[in-house]
Design a protein around this motif. Sequence first.
Motif, PDB file in Angstrom:
ATOM      1  N   MET A   1       0.827  -1.207   0.000  1.00  0.00           N
ATOM      2  CA  MET A   1       0.000   0.000   0.000  1.00  0.00           C
ATOM      3  C   MET A   1       0.860   1.256   0.000  1.00  0.00           C
ATOM      4  O   MET A   1       0.556   2.242  -0.679  1.00  0.00           O
ATOM      5  N   GLN A   2       1.960   1.235   0.763  1.00  0.00           N
ATOM      6  CA  GLN A   2       2.843   2.403   0.779  1.00  0.00           C
ATOM      7  C   GLN A   2       3.495   2.618  -0.583  1.00  0.00           C
ATOM      8  O   GLN A   2       3.609   3.752  -1.058  1.00  0.00           O
ATOM      9  N   ALA A   3       3.930   1.525  -1.210  1.00  0.00           N
ATOM     10  CA  ALA A   3       4.553   1.664  -2.531  1.00  0.00           C
ATOM     11  C   ALA A   3       3.551   2.213  -3.536  1.00  0.00           C
ATOM     12  O   ALA A   3       3.872   3.095  -4.340  1.00  0.00           O
ATOM     13  N   LEU A   4       2.329   1.672  -3.501  1.00  0.00           N
ATOM     14  CA  LEU A   4       1.299   2.137  -4.424  1.00  0.00           C
ATOM     15  C   LEU A   4       0.954   3.595  -4.165  1.00  0.00           C
ATOM     16  O   LEU A   4       0.864   4.402  -5.095  1.00  0.00           O
ATOM     17  N   ALA A   5       0.776   3.938  -2.894  1.00  0.00           N
ATOM     18  CA  ALA A   5       0.426   5.319  -2.572  1.00  0.00           C
ATOM     19  C   ALA A   5       1.535   6.283  -2.984  1.00  0.00           C
ATOM     20  O   ALA A   5       1.278   7.390  -3.448  1.00  0.00           O
ATOM     21  N   GLY A   6       2.797   5.856  -2.809  1.00  0.00           N
ATOM     22  CA  GLY A   6       3.894   6.720  -3.216  1.00  0.00           C
ATOM     23  C   GLY A   6       3.873   6.996  -4.700  1.00  0.00           C
ATOM     24  O   GLY A   6       4.100   8.129  -5.136  1.00  0.00           O
ATOM     25  N   ARG A   7       3.600   5.972  -5.481  1.00  0.00           N
ATOM     26  CA  ARG A   7       3.561   6.158  -6.925  1.00  0.00           C
ATOM     27  C   ARG A   7       2.327   6.940  -7.359  1.00  0.00           C
ATOM     28  O   ARG A   7       2.387   7.755  -8.276  1.00  0.00           O
ATOM     29  N   VAL A   8       1.202   6.694  -6.705  1.00  0.00           N
ATOM     30  CA  VAL A   8      -0.003   7.474  -7.014  1.00  0.00           C
ATOM     31  C   VAL A   8       0.225   8.936  -6.684  1.00  0.00           C
ATOM     32  O   VAL A   8      -0.086   9.837  -7.471  1.00  0.00           O
ATOM     33  N   ASN A   9       0.799   9.203  -5.504  1.00  0.00           N
ATOM     34  CA  ASN A   9       1.056  10.575  -5.101  1.00  0.00           C
ATOM     35  C   ASN A   9       2.005  11.260  -6.073  1.00  0.00           C
ATOM     36  O   ASN A   9       1.775  12.394  -6.504  1.00  0.00           O
ATOM     37  N   HIS A  10       3.075  10.547  -6.434  1.00  0.00           N
ATOM     38  CA  HIS A  10       4.036  11.124  -7.380  1.00  0.00           C
ATOM     39  C   HIS A  10       3.379  11.363  -8.740  1.00  0.00           C
ATOM     40  O   HIS A  10       3.565  12.405  -9.363  1.00  0.00           O
ATOM     41  N   GLY A  11       2.587  10.384  -9.185  1.00  0.00           N
ATOM     42  CA  GLY A  11       1.928  10.531 -10.481  1.00  0.00           C
ATOM     43  C   GLY A  11       0.939  11.678 -10.499  1.00  0.00           C
ATOM     44  O   GLY A  11       0.872  12.445 -11.459  1.00  0.00           O
ATOM     45  N   LEU A  12       0.174  11.815  -9.421  1.00  0.00           N
ATOM     46  CA  LEU A  12      -0.788  12.911  -9.362  1.00  0.00           C
ATOM     47  C   LEU A  12      -0.085  14.260  -9.365  1.00  0.00           C
ATOM     48  O   LEU A  12      -0.505  15.197 -10.030  1.00  0.00           O
ATOM     49  N   ARG A  13       1.013  14.352  -8.599  1.00  0.00           N
ATOM     50  CA  ARG A  13       1.716  15.636  -8.530  1.00  0.00           C
ATOM     51  C   ARG A  13       2.396  15.993  -9.830  1.00  0.00           C
ATOM     52  O   ARG A  13       2.349  17.129 -10.290  1.00  0.00           O
ATOM     53  N   THR A  14       3.053  14.993 -10.444  1.00  0.00           N
ATOM     54  CA  THR A  14       3.857  15.306 -11.620  1.00  0.00           C
ATOM     55  C   THR A  14       3.035  15.357 -12.900  1.00  0.00           C
ATOM     56  O   THR A  14       3.389  16.082 -13.828  1.00  0.00           O
ATOM     57  N   ARG A  15       1.946  14.574 -12.961  1.00  0.00           N
ATOM     58  CA  ARG A  15       1.169  14.528 -14.198  1.00  0.00           C
ATOM     59  C   ARG A  15      -0.089  15.392 -14.118  1.00  0.00           C
ATOM     60  O   ARG A  15      -0.346  16.211 -14.980  1.00  0.00           O
ATOM     61  N   PHE A  16      -0.871  15.224 -13.049  1.00  0.00           N
ATOM     62  CA  PHE A  16      -2.117  15.969 -12.939  1.00  0.00           C
ATOM     63  C   PHE A  16      -1.899  17.346 -12.308  1.00  0.00           C
ATOM     64  O   PHE A  16      -2.559  18.310 -12.683  1.00  0.00           O
ATOM     65  N   GLY A  17      -0.985  17.430 -11.346  1.00  0.00           N
ATOM     66  CA  GLY A  17      -0.819  18.670 -10.600  1.00  0.00           C
ATOM     67  C   GLY A  17      -0.514  19.880 -11.457  1.00  0.00           C
ATOM     68  O   GLY A  17      -1.267  20.859 -11.444  1.00  0.00           O
ATOM     69  N   PRO A  18       0.576  19.870 -12.227  1.00  0.00           N
ATOM     70  CA  PRO A  18       0.891  21.062 -13.025  1.00  0.00           C
ATOM     71  C   PRO A  18      -0.201  21.408 -14.032  1.00  0.00           C
ATOM     72  O   PRO A  18      -0.548  22.576 -14.193  1.00  0.00           O
ATOM     73  N   GLY A  19      -0.748  20.402 -14.717  1.00  0.00           N
ATOM     74  CA  GLY A  19      -1.776  20.688 -15.710  1.00  0.00           C
ATOM     75  C   GLY A  19      -3.027  21.267 -15.082  1.00  0.00           C
ATOM     76  O   GLY A  19      -3.617  22.224 -15.597  1.00  0.00           O
ATOM     77  N   THR A  20      -3.450  20.689 -13.953  1.00  0.00           N
ATOM     78  CA  THR A  20      -4.647  21.191 -13.282  1.00  0.00           C
ATOM     79  C   THR A  20      -4.415  22.598 -12.750  1.00  0.00           C
ATOM     80  O   THR A  20      -5.290  23.467 -12.838  1.00  0.00           O
ATOM     81  N   THR A  21      -3.234  22.837 -12.187  1.00  0.00           N
ATOM     82  CA  THR A  21      -2.922  24.168 -11.662  1.00  0.00           C
ATOM     83  C   THR A  21      -2.960  25.213 -12.766  1.00  0.00           C
ATOM     84  O   THR A  21      -3.534  26.294 -12.611  1.00  0.00           O
TER      85      THR A  21
END
Length: 406
Positions: free
Chosen positions: A219-239
Amino acid sequence: MSEPVFVIHGVGNRDARAFATTVAAVRAAVGGDMELVPVHWGDLGADDRFVDLALPARPGGLRDADGAGPDPEDGVADASPEALLSALSAPSASSGGGGPARAGGLPGPVRDAVREGLDGTEDSGLRGGPAGPGGPDGEDVLAELADAWPSTRWLSLTDDPVLLREAGTAIARAVADAGAQETDPDWGGLRGPGSGGGGLRGVVRRRLADLDRVAGAAMQALAGRVNHGLRTRFGPGTTRFLGDVLVYQRHRERIHARVRERIAAVDPALGSGPDRPVRVVAHSLGGVIAVDMATARVPLWTSSLLTFGSQAAYFHLCDPRGGSLPAYAGGGPVPLPPSLARWTNLWQPLDVLAFAASRVFTLDDGTPPVDVPLPHSASAGLWTHSVYWDLPELAHAIRAAMPPPA
């Protein structure tokens, strides 16, 4: 040569040269003698250089105090189980709609899997089969398991039936395997719980602790990758999307004036009336700009509009755009004025910023805009809002949607 097609970009395009290069690549893919003219307004958009300062510190370790997230290879070992499982779980009836909650007892899927495993059902796949005479039956194992379950850090917080059932099956397998090895000195016999680290209690607790550690690590590994993916892929575009939308709502006239200036630089008469309409291709917020201008009180007359990844219909439903467009009242599509004669709208199934137009609007001739879903490419990843520019379907759609003016 026919009159040009004007290409309006969407959010986050700050570099005019880079946008011109993108349009040139699309022009090459379209082929023929169609001229594509880039219309750049990004320098009037949001100043998003310092938006990280407004992002909150991550709860439970999901974001560092300095605003930076964890390295994608580090996982999020400092995150609490509650925070991670809430982030990774959909609301459910058992969690009260607010994420996973610690169960009051042993979950049903665990109980079912243990009983089936120790009963030697066909689905159990256990070597030892049912417990022998005098050995623990399923209820003995469940009693020990129920006593140990609240001590788990991860399993007791999840309500995922597949994970819970697999945990129960693994416990049943461990008990059956140990029961088949009566000569093991660490095994206190099947008849009682044993003492110390042996017996039934020891087997159940050791296997349960192992399973809990594995579940937590996964779960920690998955959450880390989800968090990283959301920040790097969705975060800048959404912002950038939100920032440019806010700026456009406040400074719509300045951005419209920029578009008209670019068109007038080619031909001042273009878009001025039904006899000299323009043809427009527009991405994302650029599609909203194009529809707003084509439906304004003093419209930019548009013979053909191609939008992709755009939000014009969504914005009009939430906040009527004004101009010559009435608000949507639920009785049928909103009629578009004759100043917008033809509209093709492309969308990607995973593009969360793309919306359909055909059920919201109807053209002046009574037909709806044409919504065209595009196939999702596996190489596009999760953030698909910008992939349209590189799709061969875009060039094909431009050729189909932009017939030369009559």
